[in-house]
Design an enzyme around this catalytic site. Structure first.
Site, PDB file in Angstrom:
ATOM      1  N   GLU A 201      -7.228  -1.349 -28.517  1.00  0.00           N
ATOM      2  CA  GLU A 201      -6.770  -1.454 -27.119  1.00  0.00           C
ATOM      3  C   GLU A 201      -6.051  -0.186 -26.685  1.00  0.00           C
ATOM      4  OE1 GLU A 201      -3.999  -4.465 -27.953  1.00  0.00           O
ATOM      5  OE2 GLU A 201      -5.440  -6.080 -27.933  1.00  0.00           O
ATOM      6  N   PRO A 202      -6.747   0.920 -26.611  1.00  0.00           N
ATOM      7  CA  PRO A 202      -6.078   2.163 -26.246  1.00  0.00           C
ATOM      8  C   PRO A 202      -5.735   2.222 -24.758  1.00  0.00           C
ATOM      9  CG  PRO A 202      -8.432   2.521 -26.391  1.00  0.00           C
ATOM     10  CD  PRO A 202      -8.206   1.094 -26.806  1.00  0.00           C
ATOM     11  N   GLY A 203      -4.563   2.724 -24.456  1.00  0.00           N
ATOM     12  CA  GLY A 203      -4.191   2.984 -23.068  1.00  0.00           C
ATOM     13  C   GLY A 203      -3.949   4.474 -22.914  1.00  0.00           C
TER      14      GLY A 203
ATOM     15  N   TYR B 100       1.089   5.171 -17.749  1.00  0.00           N
ATOM     16  CA  TYR B 100       2.452   4.688 -17.490  1.00  0.00           C
ATOM     17  C   TYR B 100       3.168   5.589 -16.489  1.00  0.00           C
ATOM     18  CZ  TYR B 100       0.909   2.328 -21.611  1.00  0.00           C
ATOM     19  OH  TYR B 100       0.136   1.615 -22.485  1.00  0.00           O
TER      20      TYR B 100
ATOM     21  N   GLY C  61      -1.680   2.610 -30.132  1.00  0.00           N
ATOM     22  CA  GLY C  61      -0.616   3.447 -30.659  1.00  0.00           C
ATOM     23  C   GLY C  61      -1.116   4.835 -30.999  1.00  0.00           C
TER      24      GLY C  61
ATOM     25  N   TYR D 256      12.056   6.893 -21.279  1.00  0.00           N
ATOM     26  CA  TYR D 256      11.703   7.079 -22.693  1.00  0.00           C
ATOM     27  C   TYR D 256      12.131   8.438 -23.229  1.00  0.00           C
ATOM     28  CZ  TYR D 256       8.252   3.344 -21.778  1.00  0.00           C
ATOM     29  OH  TYR D 256       7.619   2.196 -21.429  1.00  0.00           O
TER      30      TYR D 256
ATOM     31  N   CYS E  17      18.622   9.362  -5.685  1.00  0.00           N
ATOM     32  CA  CYS E  17      20.063   9.347  -5.942  1.00  0.00           C
ATOM     33  C   CYS E  17      20.353   8.751  -7.313  1.00  0.00           C
ATOM     34  CB  CYS E  17      20.787   8.602  -4.829  1.00  0.00           C
ATOM     35  SG  CYS E  17      20.683   9.523  -3.306  1.00  0.00           S
ATOM     36  N   GLU E  18      19.959   9.482  -8.288  1.00  0.00           N
ATOM     37  CA  GLU E  18      20.117   9.187  -9.712  1.00  0.00           C
ATOM     38  C   GLU E  18      19.935  10.537 -10.380  1.00  0.00           C
ATOM     39  OE1 GLU E  18      20.380   6.635 -11.944  1.00  0.00           O
ATOM     40  OE2 GLU E  18      20.648   5.087 -10.410  1.00  0.00           O
TER      41      GLU E  18
ATOM     42  N   ARG F  36       8.967   8.015 -16.877  1.00  0.00           N
ATOM     43  CA  ARG F  36       8.940   8.204 -18.334  1.00  0.00           C
ATOM     44  C   ARG F  36       9.987   9.192 -18.863  1.00  0.00           C
ATOM     45  NH1 ARG F  36       5.487   9.813 -21.251  1.00  0.00           N
ATOM     46  NH2 ARG F  36       5.400   8.210 -22.843  1.00  0.00           N
TER      47      ARG F  36
HETATM   48  C1  LIG Z   1       0.582  -1.425 -24.110  1.00  0.00           C
HETATM   49  C2  LIG Z   1      -0.353  -2.053 -25.025  1.00  0.00           C
HETATM   50  C3  LIG Z   1      -1.435  -1.324 -25.540  1.00  0.00           C
HETATM   51  C4  LIG Z   1      -1.681   0.135 -25.232  1.00  0.00           C
HETATM   52  O1  LIG Z   1      -0.806   1.013 -25.868  1.00  0.00           O
HETATM   53  P1  LIG Z   1      -0.999   2.600 -25.732  1.00  0.00           P
HETATM   54  O2  LIG Z   1       0.093   3.179 -26.502  1.00  0.00           O
HETATM   55  O3  LIG Z   1      -0.933   2.944 -24.286  1.00  0.00           O
HETATM   56  O4  LIG Z   1      -2.344   2.950 -26.260  1.00  0.00           O
HETATM   57  C5  LIG Z   1      -2.326  -2.002 -26.351  1.00  0.00           C
HETATM   58  N1  LIG Z   1      -2.146  -3.313 -26.666  1.00  0.00           N
HETATM   59  C6  LIG Z   1      -1.122  -4.038 -26.176  1.00  0.00           C
HETATM   60  C7  LIG Z   1      -0.989  -5.482 -26.535  1.00  0.00           C
HETATM   61  C8  LIG Z   1      -0.190  -3.422 -25.348  1.00  0.00           C
HETATM   62  O5  LIG Z   1       0.853  -4.148 -24.897  1.00  0.00           O
END
Ligand SMILES: *Cc1c(COP(=O)(O)O)cnc(C)c1O
Length: 404
Positions: A262-264, A359, A221, A305, A331-332, A301
């Site tokens: 768990e950063p994405g 994403y 997050g 979002y 076509c949207e 996105r």
């Molecule tokens: C999507 C997700 C993340 C990554 O979230 P980010 O906002 O991209 O950092 C981490 N843990 C879990 C379980 C997720 O589903």
């Protein structure tokens, strides 16, 4: 850290055509190291949330930096293993999957995270104390931002409610389940350490009932800037506060645990750009549209979002500024950017859409029978094609053509 130059981006767009995704390896490394070093005097382990961007070369880059993976499906687990991760480096955090999928994950030896009491009971019945698991708890902390990406609130489908802890304990005790970790992921866009710490405190309290913990996983997050003036997570401040709180907790718990995240988005968002071409300039009664050779099929996105993605004209950076809406060819109503001030856009110009690492490609699709773009990785001033543009035949790959 040096940014990728417009010159390099133009070369890439000429060589591989557009649309094309471009990722910057040094930026990914920088973000990873910055997050990792924000935590002091704790054994912090990052598990990259691979759903953000899962090209195998990106996964290998993560592995070489020492990252683990967070996988949300058995397919992601398999991709992670194919990229060379050890099973114990992969955290499997599924939601609403068939129990068979969890059995497959156990057989592969990855870390199992359970987010539902019904599944926990089935898990206990099958494995008893033989295979430990982590529990995903929902502390009902509201992360800020868009409602679709807040997953810790009371109506959320994610996690086991903290209010169900007593029930969890009874299942765990009666089946002898070994709980090795507690997890929470309150959703994207957490603005400050205090939100984290409120959730963390609840997990610290819950830990008293689980004597065999090896780690605590606080999900992700971490917010990154999408436009100037955006509030972003102050990683260093957050790292310091969480480290202190975590060490105090370990003291009370009686043992040093590992601290997982768990950063994405934080790792890959800013490292990615989508390069598109201005196909047409279309003046209507109210608006000047730039119609580009991409759209919600490649970057959903903004529509899904309401996300802001900064857009630049790299072909005419010194042109006179004008007001445009940048739209896709689907076509949207696939508006990539409303009312943007851009240096004059001419048909054929290359536009750079920022923050397209997370994403972005991973949510792309074939709507309107459009093909997915190529992906290019820039590393040490060189660039490499890491995924070819899709071909028309790819659209027919799994179709069975019958003469009925
Ligand atoms: C999507 C997700 C993340 C990554 O979230 P980010 O906002 O991209 O950092 C981490 N843990 C879990 C379980 C997720 O589903």
């Amino acid at each position: 850290m040096k940014e990728i130059s417009n010159n390099t981006l133009e070369k890439i767009s000429q060589q591989y055509s557009t649309p094309v995704y471009v990722y910057h390896a040094e930026r990914i490394e920088f973000q990873y190291n910055r997050l990792k070093s924000a935590f002091k005097n704790v054994d912090v382990q990052l598990h990259y949330a691979m759903k953000a961007l899962n090209n195998i070369n990106i996964l290998k880059l993560m592995k070489n930096m020492g990252s683990g993976l967070d996988a949300v499906s058995i397919e992601e687990v398999e991709l992670g293993l194919m990229a060379g991760f050890e099973p114990h480096q992969i955290m499997y955090t599924p939601n609403c999957v068939d129990f068979d999928e969890i059995i497959s994950a156990v057989e592969k030896g990855v870390v199992i995270n359970i987010d539902n009491i019904s599944i926990l009971e089935q898990y206990g019945a099958k494995y008893g104390s033989s295979v430990p698991c982590c529990l995903r708890l929902n502390p009902h902390i509201m992360a800020g931002g868009h409602s679709h990406i807040s997953v810790g609130h009371i109506d959320s489908k994610f996690g086991i409610s903290i209010y169900q802890l007593r029930h969890v304990q009874r299942v765990v005790e009666s089946q002898g389940i070994r709980v090795n970790g507690l997890h929470m992921h309150t959703g994207s866009d957490i603005l400050d350490a205090d939100v984290f710490l409120r959730g963390a405190d609840l997990l610290f309290d819950a830990a008293a009932d689980f004597p065999e913990l090896e780690f605590m996983d606080f999900g992700s997050g971490f917010k990154v800037g999408y436009k100037e003036g955006d509030i972003v997570t102050d990683i260093e401040e957050m790292g310091a506060k969480i480290s202190t709180a975590f060490n105090e907790f370990c003291e009370r718990y009686g043992r040093k645990l590992s601290l997982w995240f768990e950063p994405g988005k934080f790792i890959v968002s800013e490292a990615g750009s989508l390069l598109v071409k201005a196909n047409v300039i279309k003046q209507t009664t109210s608006t000047v549209f730039v119609g580009v050779n991409s759209g919600q099929n490649h970057l959903i996105r903004p529509m899904f979002y309401d996300a802001y993605h900064h857009i630049e004209n790299i072909s005419n950076p010194k042109g006179t500024t004008r007001l445009y809406s940048i739209v896709g060819y689907i076509c949207e109503t696939d508006t990539l950017g409303y009312d943007r001030q851009l240096p004059e856009v001419r048909e054929g110009d290359i536009l750079r859409i920022r923050n397209a690492g997370a994403y972005a490609f991973s949510m792309s699709n074939n709507y309107n029978a459009r093909l997915r773009p190529a992906e290019v990785l820039v590393k040490n001033d060189n660039y490499y094609l890491i995924r070819e543009r899709e071909k028309l035949q790819d659209l027919l790959v799994n179709q069975i053509e019958l003469d009925l």
